[in-house]
Design a protein around this motif. Structure first.
Motif, mmCIF file in Angstrom:
data_model
loop_
_atom_site.group_PDB
_atom_site.id
_atom_site.type_symbol
_atom_site.label_atom_id
_atom_site.label_comp_id
_atom_site.label_asym_id
_atom_site.label_seq_id
_atom_site.Cartn_x
_atom_site.Cartn_y
_atom_site.Cartn_z
ATOM 1 N N ASN A 43 -0.995 6.770 5.439
ATOM 2 C CA ASN A 43 -0.666 6.355 4.077
ATOM 3 C C ASN A 43 -1.863 6.511 3.144
ATOM 4 O OD1 ASN A 43 1.172 4.986 2.123
ATOM 5 N ND2 ASN A 43 -0.494 3.495 2.144
ATOM 6 N N LYS A 44 -3.038 6.152 3.621
ATOM 7 C CA LYS A 44 -4.239 6.185 2.787
ATOM 8 C C LYS A 44 -4.526 7.599 2.277
ATOM 9 C CE LYS A 44 -7.722 4.041 4.575
ATOM 10 N NZ LYS A 44 -8.933 3.696 5.349
ATOM 11 N N GLU A 60 -0.363 10.963 -0.806
ATOM 12 C CA GLU A 60 0.128 10.448 -2.079
ATOM 13 C C GLU A 60 1.453 11.120 -2.402
ATOM 14 O OE1 GLU A 60 -2.585 10.266 -5.414
ATOM 15 O OE2 GLU A 60 -4.287 10.314 -4.029
ATOM 16 N N GLY A 76 -0.291 14.597 3.985
ATOM 17 C CA GLY A 76 -1.460 14.236 3.186
ATOM 18 C C GLY A 76 -2.472 15.353 3.125
ATOM 19 N N TYR A 126 -11.605 7.342 -0.832
ATOM 20 C CA TYR A 126 -10.766 6.535 0.045
ATOM 21 C C TYR A 126 -11.548 5.349 0.606
ATOM 22 C CZ TYR A 126 -7.990 10.711 -0.373
ATOM 23 O OH TYR A 126 -7.291 11.766 -0.883
ATOM 24 N N ASN A 150 4.661 6.618 -1.236
ATOM 25 C CA ASN A 150 5.028 7.339 -0.024
ATOM 26 C C ASN A 150 6.352 6.829 0.528
ATOM 27 O OD1 ASN A 150 2.811 9.094 0.136
ATOM 28 N ND2 ASN A 150 1.547 7.487 1.018
ATOM 29 N N ASP A 170 0.829 -1.214 0.000
ATOM 30 C CA ASP A 170 0.000 0.000 0.000
ATOM 31 C C ASP A 170 0.860 1.259 0.000
ATOM 32 O OD1 ASP A 170 -2.353 -1.478 0.003
ATOM 33 O OD2 ASP A 170 -2.492 -1.491 2.189
ATOM 34 N N LYS A 219 2.267 1.625 -3.447
ATOM 35 C CA LYS A 219 1.201 2.035 -4.372
ATOM 36 C C LYS A 219 0.951 3.536 -4.283
ATOM 37 C CE LYS A 219 -3.645 1.113 -5.424
ATOM 38 N NZ LYS A 219 -4.855 0.428 -4.974
ATOM 39 N N GLN A 220 0.996 4.089 -3.069
ATOM 40 C CA GLN A 220 0.781 5.524 -2.866
ATOM 41 C C GLN A 220 2.051 6.331 -3.148
ATOM 42 O OE1 GLN A 220 -2.604 5.580 -2.791
ATOM 43 N NE2 GLN A 220 -2.598 7.052 -1.110
#
Length: 184
Positions: free
Chosen positions: A121-122, A125, A148, A174, A90, A84, A87-88
């Motif tokens: 994290n969510k 980006e 974020g 999200y 970060n 994850d 993917k972001q």
């Protein structure tokens, strides 16, 4: 409820994963099976969070204090969230981690830090998530900072309510059901 829901979900996840790993499917069928697999994993996670919240509310979770290595715990969390985080796009940074061993409930600390880092994290980006740990004689301070999207002052208390999210469900970008911070 856990048994009745997770028992049929386990083969859905397992068999769909097996099908994802085979070369005998057409690309479009493989895409459909991957959707089933990812959806099964997500449903399993949601069930876990609901059960976790139920256990907390019913005071069915004991506390077990013992010394453990906090750096190892953070490494485990980072590994669980690696896909994850990648993917972001970060970057995770540990700053001012003043100690290695702490005396607490490792399971609960890991659970709380997992939810906080996952949340950071969510909603970030191509940014940075900074994890700091400080200690006094009697307390540990875990600080999770990110660059974020942030949250308005008006909504800062609301996000700790069960099943509460700031986003409108119809326009939500999200994922989540709004239990992570209330579990924390």
């Amino acid at each position: 409820v856990s048994h009745e829901l997770r028992t049929p979900l386990t083969p859905i996840i397992g068999y769909s994963k097996m099908l994802c790993d085979t070369d005998e499917l057409s690309p479009s069928n493989k895409d459909f099976i991957e959707i089933i697999y990812r959806s099964g994993l997500k449903l399993n996670q949601v069930l876990g969070e609901i059960i976790e919240m139920s256990n907390i509310e019913n005071d069915e979770i004991g506390t077990h204090f013992y010394p453990f290595n906090i750096r190892e715990t953070l490494t485990e969390i980072f590994l669980m969230l690696k896909d994850d985080i990648d993917k972001q796009e970060n970057e995770i940074i540990m700053e001012n981690v003043e100690l290695n061993t702490i005396y607490s409930d490792n399971t609960k600390v890991k659970q709380i830090l997992f939810h906080l880092i996952n949340n950071a994290n969510k909603f970030t980006e191509k940014g940075k998530i900074v994890v700091e740990i400080k200690a006094t004689d009697k307390e540990y301070f875990f600080i999770i900072k990110d660059n974020g999207i942030g949250i308005s002052q008006a909504n800062q208390q609301l996000i700790f309510e069960k099943f509460r999210q700031v986003e409108n469900i119809l326009t939500r970008k999200y994922q989540g059901i709004g239990l992570g911070l209330s579990i924390c």
